[in-house]
Design a protein around this motif. Structure first.
Motif, PDB file in Angstrom:
ATOM      1  N   GLY A 108     -22.821  25.474 -14.303  1.00 43.56           N
ATOM      2  CA  GLY A 108     -23.653  25.411 -15.513  1.00 43.56           C
ATOM      3  C   GLY A 108     -23.722  23.995 -16.061  1.00 43.56           C
ATOM      4  N   ASN A 109     -22.570  23.333 -16.102  1.00 44.45           N
ATOM      5  CA  ASN A 109     -22.534  21.946 -16.587  1.00 44.45           C
ATOM      6  C   ASN A 109     -23.378  21.040 -15.687  1.00 44.45           C
ATOM      7  OD1 ASN A 109     -20.662  23.121 -18.234  1.00 44.45           O
ATOM      8  ND2 ASN A 109     -18.912  21.944 -17.504  1.00 44.45           N
ATOM      9  N   LYS A 129     -25.964  22.032 -13.861  1.00 45.07           N
ATOM     10  CA  LYS A 129     -27.383  22.373 -14.059  1.00 45.07           C
ATOM     11  C   LYS A 129     -27.990  21.575 -15.210  1.00 45.07           C
ATOM     12  CE  LYS A 129     -27.147  27.116 -12.311  1.00 45.07           C
ATOM     13  NZ  LYS A 129     -26.960  28.534 -12.687  1.00 45.07           N
ATOM     14  N   VAL A 130     -27.213  21.441 -16.300  1.00 41.25           N
ATOM     15  CA  VAL A 130     -27.701  20.689 -17.460  1.00 41.25           C
ATOM     16  C   VAL A 130     -28.033  19.259 -17.048  1.00 41.25           C
ATOM     17  CG1 VAL A 130     -27.064  19.797 -19.744  1.00 41.25           C
ATOM     18  CG2 VAL A 130     -26.412  22.126 -19.102  1.00 41.25           C
ATOM     19  N   GLU A 132     -11.425  18.844 -18.104  1.00 44.17           N
ATOM     20  CA  GLU A 132     -12.878  18.970 -18.255  1.00 44.17           C
ATOM     21  C   GLU A 132     -13.642  18.134 -17.229  1.00 44.17           C
ATOM     22  OE1 GLU A 132     -14.189  21.287 -21.672  1.00 44.17           O
ATOM     23  OE2 GLU A 132     -15.133  19.335 -21.665  1.00 44.17           O
ATOM     24  N   CYS A 181     -17.722  17.262 -17.173  1.00 51.76           N
ATOM     25  CA  CYS A 181     -19.066  17.523 -17.687  1.00 51.76           C
ATOM     26  C   CYS A 181     -19.786  16.207 -17.966  1.00 51.76           C
ATOM     27  CB  CYS A 181     -19.002  18.388 -18.944  1.00 51.76           C
ATOM     28  SG  CYS A 181     -17.934  17.713 -20.212  1.00 51.76           S
TER      29      CYS A 181
END
Lengths: 401, 192
Positions: free
Chosen positions: A279-280, A282-283, A366, A368
């Motif tokens: 998801g990260n 995709k952004v 993390e 991102c």
């Protein structure tokens, strides 16, 4: 506004653990044997409440360890029951020898696994070290990006396991998915039960009219054949997984395959990843596309069996690929997902893509935004010959002296 | 963070209900048709220790799964945290702080060294004592947050929370009424 995919579904706000417990309630296995462990505890805690309240007819076996949880699940499955369990990290490690027995006996056990780092040092947060360690145990492994996928995967896993006669685990990232409340579209009990169907084992030990031996000694004369059959069953499971996904799509209108391609078809640079980090990524891919960068993503859903032919085909056109692993194999070479992707391409004769290896997010660190952009920047340089790949695994966001 | 996404960080102490508030808020906001996320700080939780929880709210599906570094709103359940925890981290010049305090916005602005326009205050502990009978400031702060955000319908939120709490506390109807009154009171009383 929230969009519904399935007209007979209902939108609920649930954490990954809560929706996994819901899936188990709807599947209603005959036996669930489990031992609690952070961050998977809630799954069996909520499910045991369903048992106590009489909401499900399942037998819940509160065991004294994960080794016993897997043993009891194996026994129940061998006896002819639909059996399930749930665990994480050290719990999966303690199940170790029994994992091989579940697959060797071809028992369609289903497990809800919450990915967590393994000790030592002790850490309760997400990485994929636990399930990656179990990658060659003969279990089908299906990974989830978010709660919706965890729910959908669990429903499909039950059917896949029973058709393939292979134990199947459904994984989601610890805390990131297990403890994050999100919008999930849940289906009605009737529809899930109809999809999963009644479990009718071909052979089972409590079938006293047709007695058979299970788990006997098997030496030079037959052992090799049985292990070959297990490996072949894993290869054959690929078409079963796609058939079940097709039926799932027809029933619940959500589409699944071995992996998800996100803006991959015309990509020049791409990341291959497993789990919630997709998801990260995709952004970032979306942002890069707006700037004209041909970035893409391949998110692995089914890791075992590994869809080698399809992946080789879908990555063949990409100039530079970063395979980012959330576990380290301590092999002195490269981490697991990287090895699988590279061998898939090489064995298919596809040698054009430059493939880089990264390790990220160990113990819940993390990964991102800027860090992902940096990986794509490196890929861009490698793709257009401005930089040579290091030929080594690179560690993201770790302090190295 | 994509345009139009709202990110919120809750600060409290273990046991004050920072996680519950984030979950309750998310469910109520979902009922208004928005996509939501609610998650605690990943890790163990101890009574009294500083804890954080988070929300994302968006018109579009939320695919990001990472911690929140630049929140649009910071909600402080326990004013003693302002001295010990960097509660203004990442809010920049536009993020808003909503504090449970008996002090005025200008006093808090001075203490946190940020612009007074970024501060909203409400005495949620007093409201909780009055309506619920216990100093549990998480539900009133939820009302204050809805007011400060400004785009959410308080009636929809109250309706959803009523249904949720009624199911949970079906044997103790007083709890439901008290909590709903606290949300409404904090919604009305929160000041810049």
């Amino acid at each position: 506004m929230i969009k519904s995919m399935y007209s007979k579904g209902s939108l609920v706000a649930k954490t990954g653990n809560e929706i996994m417990a819901e899936a188990l309630r709807q599947i209603e296995p005959d036996v669930v044997a489990a031992y609690p462990i952070t961050p998977a505890t809630e799954i069996v805690q909520i499910f045991s409440q369903f048992v106590a309240d009489g909401v499900v007819k399942s037998e819940y076996v509160a065991v004294e360890s994960e080794h016993s949880a897997m043993s009891a699940t194996i026994a129940a499955s061998a006896a002819g029951a639909r059996a399930a369990t749930s665990t994480s990290s050290q719990g999966l490690c303690l199940m170790w020898e029994m994992l091989y027995i579940a697959s060797g006996l071809r028992l369609p056990i289903v497990m809800a696994e919450v990915n967590r780092a393994i000790s030592a040092p002790i850490n309760i947060n997400a990485d994929h070290s636990d399930t990656m360690g179990a990658r060659d145990t003969g279990w089908i492994q299906i990974y989830s990006e978010d709660s919706q996928e965890a729910y959908d995967n669990m429903i499909q896993a039950t059917k896949i396991a029973e058709k393939a006669k292979l134990p199947t685990l459904v994984a989601m990232d610890g805390f990131i998915t297990s403890h994050c409340m999100e919008v999930v579209e849940a289906y009605s009990d009737t529809d899930v039960k109809a999809f999963v169907g009644e479990y009718k084992p071909e052979r089972y030990l409590l079938d006293v009219k047709n007695p058979y031996t299970l788990g006997s000694i098997d030496l030079q004369d037959y052992y090799f054949e049985h292990r070959y059959q297990l490996a072949q069953a894993m290869r054959d499971a690929k078409s079963i997984i796609l058939d079940v996904a097709e039926e799932f799509k027809r029933t619940f209108w959500r589409e699944y395959g071995f992996y998800e391609k996100y803006m991959l078809d015309d990509a020049e640079v791409a990341i291959v990843v497993i789990g919630s980090t997709a998801g990260n990524v995709k952004v970032v891919v979306k942002e890069l596309r707006e700037k004209g960068v041909k970035a893409g993503l391949l998110k692995i859903r089914v890791y075992r069996p590994f869809p080698k032919e399809q992946i080789a085909k879908d990555l063949a056109h990409v100039k530079a690929v970063a395979v980012i692993d959330r576990s380290d194999s301590c092999s002195g070479a490269f981490p697991p997902l990287y090895c699988d992707v590279v061998t898939s391409l090489y064995s298919a004769g596809i040698l054009n893509p430059k493939i880089l290896s990264y390790i990220y997010g160990i113990g819940g660190r993390e990964f991102c935004g800027e860090q992902i952009i940096k990986v794509y920047e490196t890929l861009g340089k490698v793709a257009f010959g401005l930089e040579k790949p290091s030929g080594e695994v690179e560690y993201i966001n770790v302090r190295i002296k | 963070m994509s345009a139009g996404m709202i990110e919120i960080r809750w600060h409290g102490r273990g046991g004050q209900g920072a996680k519950t508030a984030a979950l309750l808020f998310a469910e109520a906001v979902m009922a208004t048709g928005m996509y939501i996320q609610a998650f605690p700080e990943y890790g163990p939780e101890r009574m009294g220790a500083p804890v954080k929880s988070f929300n994302r709210v968006s018109e579009d599906p939320i695919v990001i799964h990472s911690g929140i570094k630049n929140p649009n709103y910071v909600v402080i359940l326990d004013s003693s945290l302002m001295k010990s925890v960097p509660i203004t981290d990442g809010i920049g010049k536009t993020g808003k702080v909503i504090a449970n305090t008996s002090l005025s916005a200008s006093e808090i602005a001075k203490e946190l060294d940020i612009d007074i326009n970024q501060i909203y205050v409400v005495n949620a502990s007093r409201i909780a004592l009055k309506t619920i009978g216990k100093d549990i400031p998480n539900t009133p702060m939820l009302g204050a947050l809805v007011k400060v955000i400004g785009t959410l319908d308080i009636d929809d939120v109250l309706k959803n929370i009523k249904a949720k709490l009624t199911a949970k506390f079906r044997h103790e109807p007083g709890i439901v009424e008290g909590n709903l009154a606290s949300i409404k009171m904090a919604f009305d009383e929160v000041r810049n």
